[in-house]
Design a protein around this motif. Structure first.
Motif, short mmCIF file in Angstrom:
data_model
loop_
_atom_site.label_atom_id
_atom_site.label_comp_id
_atom_site.label_asym_id
_atom_site.label_seq_id
_atom_site.Cartn_x
_atom_site.Cartn_y
_atom_site.Cartn_z
N UNK A 31 1.83 -13.36 -6.16
CA UNK A 31 2.38 -12.22 -6.90
C UNK A 31 2.87 -12.72 -8.25
N UNK A 32 2.44 -12.10 -9.32
CA UNK A 32 2.82 -12.52 -10.66
C UNK A 32 3.80 -11.56 -11.33
N UNK A 33 4.34 -10.60 -10.54
CA UNK A 33 5.36 -9.70 -11.06
C UNK A 33 6.58 -10.55 -11.42
N UNK A 34 7.23 -10.27 -12.55
CA UNK A 34 8.34 -11.10 -13.01
C UNK A 34 9.37 -11.38 -11.94
N UNK A 35 9.83 -10.36 -11.24
CA UNK A 35 10.89 -10.53 -10.25
C UNK A 35 10.41 -11.26 -9.01
N UNK A 36 9.11 -11.30 -8.77
CA UNK A 36 8.56 -11.91 -7.55
C UNK A 36 7.56 -13.01 -7.86
N UNK A 37 7.59 -13.53 -9.06
CA UNK A 37 6.61 -14.50 -9.51
C UNK A 37 6.50 -15.68 -8.55
N UNK A 38 5.29 -15.96 -8.12
CA UNK A 38 5.04 -17.08 -7.24
C UNK A 38 5.07 -16.76 -5.76
N UNK A 39 5.38 -15.53 -5.38
CA UNK A 39 5.43 -15.14 -3.97
C UNK A 39 4.01 -15.10 -3.40
N UNK A 40 3.74 -15.85 -2.32
CA UNK A 40 2.41 -15.81 -1.71
C UNK A 40 2.14 -14.44 -1.08
N UNK A 41 0.93 -13.92 -1.26
CA UNK A 41 0.54 -12.63 -0.70
C UNK A 41 -0.80 -12.75 0.00
N UNK A 42 -1.06 -11.80 0.89
CA UNK A 42 -2.35 -11.68 1.57
C UNK A 42 -3.00 -10.39 1.08
N UNK A 43 -4.27 -10.46 0.73
CA UNK A 43 -5.05 -9.30 0.31
C UNK A 43 -5.99 -8.98 1.48
N UNK A 44 -5.95 -7.74 1.96
CA UNK A 44 -6.72 -7.40 3.17
C UNK A 44 -7.11 -5.93 3.15
N UNK A 45 -7.94 -5.54 4.12
CA UNK A 45 -8.32 -4.13 4.24
C UNK A 45 -8.52 -3.77 5.71
N UNK A 46 -8.30 -2.49 6.04
CA UNK A 46 -8.60 -2.05 7.41
C UNK A 46 -10.10 -2.17 7.65
N UNK A 47 -10.48 -2.60 8.84
CA UNK A 47 -11.90 -2.78 9.14
C UNK A 47 -12.69 -1.50 8.91
N UNK A 48 -12.13 -0.36 9.33
CA UNK A 48 -12.87 0.90 9.24
C UNK A 48 -12.80 1.55 7.85
N UNK A 49 -12.05 0.94 6.93
CA UNK A 49 -11.90 1.54 5.60
C UNK A 49 -11.86 0.43 4.53
N UNK A 50 -12.98 -0.27 4.31
CA UNK A 50 -12.98 -1.41 3.40
C UNK A 50 -12.65 -1.08 1.95
N UNK A 51 -12.76 0.19 1.58
CA UNK A 51 -12.44 0.58 0.20
C UNK A 51 -10.93 0.61 -0.04
N UNK A 52 -10.11 0.57 1.02
CA UNK A 52 -8.65 0.58 0.90
C UNK A 52 -8.15 -0.86 0.91
N UNK A 53 -7.86 -1.39 -0.25
CA UNK A 53 -7.40 -2.77 -0.37
C UNK A 53 -5.87 -2.78 -0.33
N UNK A 54 -5.32 -3.64 0.53
CA UNK A 54 -3.87 -3.71 0.75
C UNK A 54 -3.37 -5.11 0.38
#
Length: 61
Positions: free
Chosen positions: A21-44
């Motif tokens: 995460x590169x947001x100023x207040x959260x800079x450097x926070x590790x994140x996971x990028x994922x999607x529901x199997x049945x809805x790959x167009x929804x990136x979370x």
């Protein structure tokens, strides 16, 4: 790509990538990028620490 199961709803989710995460207040926070199997167009995105609490790796088959 790795699959995880949501502990609350039992649904399968696919991890696309790990990031920082590169947001100023959260800079450097590790994140996971994922999607529901049945809805790959929804990136979370979720903090990695929270993701690992709420999701379990899918057992190897």
């Amino acid at each position: 790509m790795e699959a995880y199961i949501n502990r609350k709803n039992g649904k399968r989710y696919i991890v696309i990538a790990e990031g920082i995460d590169c947001t100023n207040a959260r800079d450097g926070t590790p994140v996971i990028v994922y999607h529901p199997e049945e809805k790959p167009e929804l990136v979370c995105v979720r903090e990695k620490a929270e993701f690992l609490v709420k999701f379990d790796p899918e057992p190897a088959q």
